[in-house]
Design an enzyme around this catalytic site. Structure first.
Site, PDB file in Angstrom:
ATOM      1  N   ASP A 263       8.130   6.625  -1.270  1.00 18.53           N
ATOM      2  CA  ASP A 263       7.587   5.756  -2.312  1.00 18.53           C
ATOM      3  C   ASP A 263       7.230   6.547  -3.571  1.00 18.53           C
ATOM      4  OD1 ASP A 263       6.798   3.107  -3.063  1.00 18.53           O
ATOM      5  OD2 ASP A 263       4.725   3.783  -2.969  1.00 18.53           O
TER       6      ASP A 263
ATOM      7  N   HIS B 177       2.439  -1.752  -5.679  1.00 18.97           N
ATOM      8  CA  HIS B 177       2.784  -2.085  -7.057  1.00 18.97           C
ATOM      9  C   HIS B 177       3.623  -1.024  -7.752  1.00 18.97           C
ATOM     10  CE1 HIS B 177       0.258  -5.679  -7.266  1.00 18.97           C
ATOM     11  NE2 HIS B 177      -0.458  -5.027  -6.381  1.00 18.97           N
ATOM     12  N   ARG B 178       3.965   0.008  -7.022  1.00 20.48           N
ATOM     13  CA  ARG B 178       4.693   1.090  -7.670  1.00 20.48           C
ATOM     14  C   ARG B 178       6.089   0.644  -8.102  1.00 20.48           C
ATOM     15  NH1 ARG B 178       2.949   5.397  -4.044  1.00 20.48           N
ATOM     16  NH2 ARG B 178       0.904   5.490  -4.998  1.00 20.48           N
ATOM     17  N   ALA B 179       6.660  -0.270  -7.339  1.00 22.49           N
ATOM     18  CA  ALA B 179       8.007  -0.743  -7.667  1.00 22.49           C
ATOM     19  C   ALA B 179       8.021  -1.417  -9.037  1.00 22.49           C
ATOM     20  CB  ALA B 179       8.489  -1.711  -6.598  1.00 22.49           C
TER      21      ALA B 179
ATOM     22  N   SER C 228       7.672   1.166 -11.777  1.00 24.60           N
ATOM     23  CA  SER C 228       8.892   1.946 -11.828  1.00 24.60           C
ATOM     24  C   SER C 228      10.009   1.156 -12.505  1.00 24.60           C
ATOM     25  CB  SER C 228       9.283   2.301 -10.400  1.00 24.60           C
ATOM     26  OG  SER C 228       9.945   3.504 -10.360  1.00 24.60           O
TER      27      SER C 228
END
Ligand SMILES: [Zn+2]
Lengths: 695, 364
Positions: B204, B285-287, B290
């Site tokens: 991730d 929420h990293r997606a 990104s």
């Protein structure tokens, strides 16, 4: 010296209200004992913790990195000073710096055992006692312990878990507007951190002021007899271990009252506090078996309505489940299984049934478990058992707790139950390696071997070498040398600052998570029956594979059906590959058990020949039937003979019996005995799955 | 050590044949180091390490504090190392020099000491005083941290990487050493999925992921070999031959770096990203972040002032494949058709709505 990066403002974190609340309560009232935050990756867990410090003018967040060594945690002799001045002086460690502050451990479930023990002890006693190299030192260390963890990586050690006052779960948000706001704020912060901090300054100040007020207000909050009574009732309803639960509950409720500007604790305060203070203390009393855990994290509302539950439907299901569990656990209420899941078939003492497996195992397992790196019994040993003297069924449930994972496996559970739903072959209740199987895995003595010889692994502490020192701990040597009077030693011409004697020698003790090599021997023959059955078998294995991942095990897979056994997957670190292979395997045909065992034996022996450090474990999923001969003799006899050989070779084995129906042959049990291994029944797990609300 | 680097000369990035997606991912990270690096998955012998080194050689020089071990950015006050901070506090001015981004390798066999840094043993023995000897993470600050076979990295080293990647700081509390320094790096990893999985958390942390396969087209395969032979024979001449193309790409990257802070996106893009993330049930929420950052960088690279739906779609190919997992070993397969369908439906629906205009500034 600390490199200070700008901190994302606490109030700017969107949502996550319960985490924010828990953290605020934690600092309002340090007596609560800190906060554990658990949740999936990328959910602002550590952002919030860092933001917390900025909120408090008089507190800082002291980071405890995962790779901290014991000397830096507790403090030690200041060798620099000792060499320069010839005087002994204590060089404070992190525990001193953390006194009066917030001590933060990210990925706290990955902390190694020695450090976790020190931390748990310090948190419990509020004191740090150092006694080494001629110095003894004692200082208070009262900190607000905050931990974050991703439960995918495994459960938290129980002795540390119980130290955390409050427990909150975080989850990503599934609402578009909120998600958009999260993106906006984060990117704005990244683009210009200072501007972002400026923008949020008023909200920060307001929040900060409120926290300060609540902190001063706290002493005025009274605890009434009624409050105490309710706290005791709530914890009893939650089957919480120990009486720390009540204490934490009351302290959390006090903090809530102070936060609300009240001097009296209301019912609502206590209920809200219960949601934060109890989830991780719940004993899974209903889960009547070892080696299993509920996928659904036990929540207070499973036992009592706290008035905050959203769906009455869900509550009804939970109640239903509890009823069923109670029935299942009551020996008089139905058929009592003759063997508990994971019951040990002792080859030495001849004990062969579920009775006595509880207490007997406990005392037997204790000494070995003390040694283990992932040990559970020694740790849970400190958890007071409040249900002494209850029936055998309850003993088994303690087993699951002793395993050290029943308490928190949160994100699989609760909300996770929903997540599992869509997935094929997933069950709400996980099937994991029972403690006794793990004990067998530990018995191989791997840990001591790996720890001194390689330079690999995480350095934990220094110790006097046993035998020839290979992995020199220089700083410890310098400390030992410097702790002796050095007046007559002249630095000139020696090129050395201190005179080192042989007795000063120290070596590094390293810790490494060593996985085991688990060979799954899977019966895919026709006797395993219908599709539904195979689904359960595969589901159980997938569950075990997840467990294997958390322990960093390697896996291999052999299947047998028709006329032969086949190596489906050689030893691999990729648990994912094992899963994929298994998914597509065909089933049906005759049952060549002897062939499967024989191939397993050869395979593991060859693997051991190649790698002396390999710690094998054979997991057999079968009903124990055999109807294809290997050497033209009786197939069943052949199978038992090979099983005997496997047992003699010292390969730990675990038989998971898949037999079901009215007519029982008990063949898998015989197999387990021949192997000298553990025995469990798949049906016991299945029954629990069936009883779980999401089945 | 590296067959593709001869006499200290790097193989020109522009001479790499094929592997467009990988090259794109690398360039995007070169433009915007805040993207979070790239994980290159695929079989051995697909020129992964060559490409990474070639990228470092290609990237335009950047400003750094002269004499600083961590190559601090003199304009980025928030992330200065302690020494630079002290120098500033003492009234000194930080002298700026121009330097290249470097590739710092983290070997799978590295020891913990080597990675995080340790006590300077010699100094301790000779003088009895403590000095921190910086490790790989110190060198990696503002550089590319390259981990070949990252899936074989030992567990405790992965923990270290996670720690550093999460905070951009390496905190050392070991063996008498108490020290922390900035460690913000572009993480580039390679792995052969056959040999083992990567821990979901580390996965991730990678902003982008590309899957590479060996070139199948015989004509292109021949071209790969031909160029390599030429390079080996006369690296200097080879470099000279590619110099114009290299310079052209370098200029484009520099322009994109400068343009990046001015790229804007509207509400519709944000809406699309959020809804896509919800639809695909990504973890955390990293997606989302990104996706937006990658789309912005793509627009900057294309020289466009605003992010398009197409940028989001392209970004999704790079930023989402590894974020679809729900739990360890439950592979989330990125159904590309599904993503495209979703985006198409979204844009069709959006065309019927009146466009909301709003913009926010962003940079890495
Ligand atoms: Zn610097």
């Amino acid at each position: 010296m600390k490199a200070r990066s700008p901190i994302f403002p606490f109030p700017a974190v969107t949502g996550q209200e319960s985490v924010k609340k828990a953290l605020i309560l934690g600092v309002i009232n340090p007596a609560i004992g800190g906060v554990l935050i658990s949740g999936e990756k990328g959910t602002a867990k550590s952002t919030l913790v860092r933001g917390l410090a900025a909120l408090l003018p008089d507190r800082e967040v002291v980071d405890l990195p995962l790779n901290i060594s014991a000397d830096r945690l507790v403090g030690s002799l200041d060798f620099e000073y000792a060499i320069a001045s010839g005087q002994r002086r204590f060089e404070p460690g992190l525990l001193q710096r953390a006194d009066g502050q917030i001590l933060y451990v990210d990925e706290v479930n990955l902390l190694n055992e020695p450090i976790a023990n020190i931390l748990a002890q310090a948190a419990a006693s509020g004191m740090n006692v150092v006694e080494q190299e001629g110095i003894s030192f004692l200082h208070p260390t009262r900190f607000v312990l905050v931990g974050t963890m991703n439960p995918e990586e495994g459960a938290l050690r129980p002795q540390l878990l119980e130290r955390f006052g409050l427990f909150v779960e975080v989850d990503g948000c599934r609402e578009a507007e909120e998600r958009k706001e999260i993106i906006r704020r984060y990117l704005a912060f990244e683009a210009d951190p200072q501007a972002c901090v400026r923008k949020w300054k008023p909200s920060m100040e307001e929040l900060s002021r409120r926290v300060q007020e609540a902190r001063t207000h706290l002493v005025q909050v009274e605890v009434t007899e009624d409050n105490l009574k309710l706290a005791v009732d709530l914890t009893a309803a939650g089957h919480c271990a120990g009486n720390r639960a009540e204490l934490v509950l009351i302290e959390a409720a006090r903090a809530l009252a102070a936060w609300g500007g009240r001097t009296l604790i209301t019912l609502k305060d206590l209920q809200e506090a219960a949601h934060l203070a109890l989830p991780h203390r719940m004993r899974t009393a209903e889960t009547g078996a070892q080696g299993t855990e509920t996928g659904a994290q036990q929540r207070p509302e499973d036992h009592q309505d706290f008035g905050q539950k959203k769906h009455p439907e869900e509550r009804k299901r939970a109640e239903q489940r509890n009823r069923e569990h109670r029935q299942a656990d009551d020996p008089s209420a139905g058929e009592e299984p003759e063997d508990g899941v994971g019951a040990k078939y002792g080859t030495k003492d001849g004990k062969s049934s579920g009775e006595g497996s509880g207490n007997g195992q406990r005392s037997k397992a204790a000494p070995e478990d003390n040694e283990s790196s992932e040990g559970s019994l020694a740790e849970t040993g400190s958890v007071p058992s409040s249900d002494e003297g209850e029936g055998g069924a309850d003993d088994r449930s303690e087993g699951s707790e002793r395993q050290g994972r029943s308490a928190v496996q949160p994100t699989w559970g609760g909300t996770a139950a929903e997540r599992i739903e869509g997935a094929e072959e997933r069950f709400a209740i996980r099937f994991t390696f029972p403690p006794l199987v793990r004990k067998a895995r530990k018995g191989s003595g791997k840990r001591s071997r790996t720890r001194s010889q390689t330079g690999q692994g995480r350095f934990v502490r220094a110790a006097r070498p046993q035998g020839k020192a290979r992995d020199i701990a220089l700083v410890a040597i310098l400390r030992a040398a410097a702790s002796r009077p050095q007046e007559r030693f002249s630095r000139e011409g020696t090129g050395s600052a201190v005179k080192v004697l042989p007795e000063d020698l120290r070596e590094k003790v390293r810790e490494k998570r060593i996985g085991h090599t688990i060979l799954f021997l899977v019966d895919l023959s026709g006797s395993m029956g219908v599709e539904r059955r195979i689904k359960v078998v595969k589901g159980a294995i997938f569950s075990l594979l997840e467990d294997a991942y958390q322990k960093r095990d390697k896996v291999a897979l052999i299947a047998f059906r028709g006329n032969s056994a086949e190596l489906i997957l050689g030893i691999t670190r990729s648990v994912e590959r094992a899963r994929k292979k298994l998914q597509v395997l065909p089933t049906g045909g005759k049952t060549p058990l002897a062939q499967g065992l024989s191939l397993s034996y050869e395979f593991l022996q060859a693997a051991r020949a190649q790698d002396a450090d390999l710690a094998p474990l054979l997991v057999i999923i079968s009903d124990g039937r055999a109807n294809v001969s290997l050497h033209g003799t009786d197939p069943a006899e052949e199978a038992l003979a090979i099983a005997g050989r496997i047992g003699q070779a010292g390969i730990p084995a675990w038989v998971i019996d898949s037999e079901q129906g009215f007519i029982r042959l008990g063949l898998a049990l015989k197999l387990a005995r021949s192997l000298g291994g553990q025995y469990s029944r798949l049906e016991d797990w299945e029954r629990m799955v069936a009883m779980s609300p999401k089945a | 050590m590296n067959a593709m680097e001869i006499q200290g000369r790097a193989y020109p990035f522009t001479a790499l044949v094929g592997q467009e997606r990988m090259k794109q991912a690398l360039i995007l990270n070169g433009i915007n180091p805040g993207l979070g690096g790239v994980l290159i998955r695929g079989e051995k012998g697909t020129a992964k390490s060559t490409a990474v080194r070639a990228l470092a050689d290609l990237l335009p020089a950047r400003n750094q504090v002269k004499g600083c071990l961590y190559a601090c950015d003199p304009l980025d006050m928030a992330h200065l190392c302690a020494a630079c901070r002290e120098r500033l506090a003492a009234g000194e001015t930080l002298v700026t020099e121009s330097g290249k981004m470097r590739v710092i390798e983290l070997p799978v066999s590295a020891t913990e000491d080597r990675v995080v840094g340790t006590l300077d043993i010699e100094q301790a023995l000779k003088t009895g005083t403590k000095k921190f000897e910086a490790g790989i993470l110190a060198q990696a600050n503002r550089n590319i941290l390259y981990v070949d076979e990252v899936n074989l990295l030992e567990d405790h080293l992965v923990d270290l990487l996670l720690d550093a990647a999460a905070m951009g700081v390496n905190t050392v509390e070991r063996e008498g050493v108490s020290f922390s320094h900035p460690a913000r790096f572009v993480l580039v990893g390679t792995m052969n999925p056959e040999e083992g999985d990567l821990r979901p958390q580390l996965l991730d942390r990678f902003g982008l992921v590309v899957d590479v396969i060996g070139e199948r087209d015989p004509v292109l395969r021949m071209e790969v070999v031909r160029r390599r032979l030429e390079f080996e024979q006369d690296p200097e001449a080879f470099q000279v031959r590619y110099a114009p193309e290299q310079e052209k790409l370098r200029r484009r990257i520099r322009a994109a770096q400068e343009f990046l802070p001015y790229v804007r996106w509207n509400e519709q893009i944000l809406e699309l990203v959020a809804r896509l993330a919800i639809h695909l049930e990504v973890d955390g929420h990293r997606a989302d972040l990104s996706l937006v950052k990658t789309a912005v960088t793509l627009a900057a690279y294309e020289g466009r002032a605003s992010v398009s739906v197409q940028d989001v779609l392209t970004a999704a190919k790079l930023a989402l494949p590894h974020r679809m997992r729900r739990r360890p070993f439950e592979e989330g397969v990125l159904e590309w058709a599904e993503v495209e369908k979703f985006v198409r439906q979204f844009t069709e629906a959006a065309e019927e709505r009146p466009a909301q205009q709003g913009s926010v500034q962003v940079s890495g």
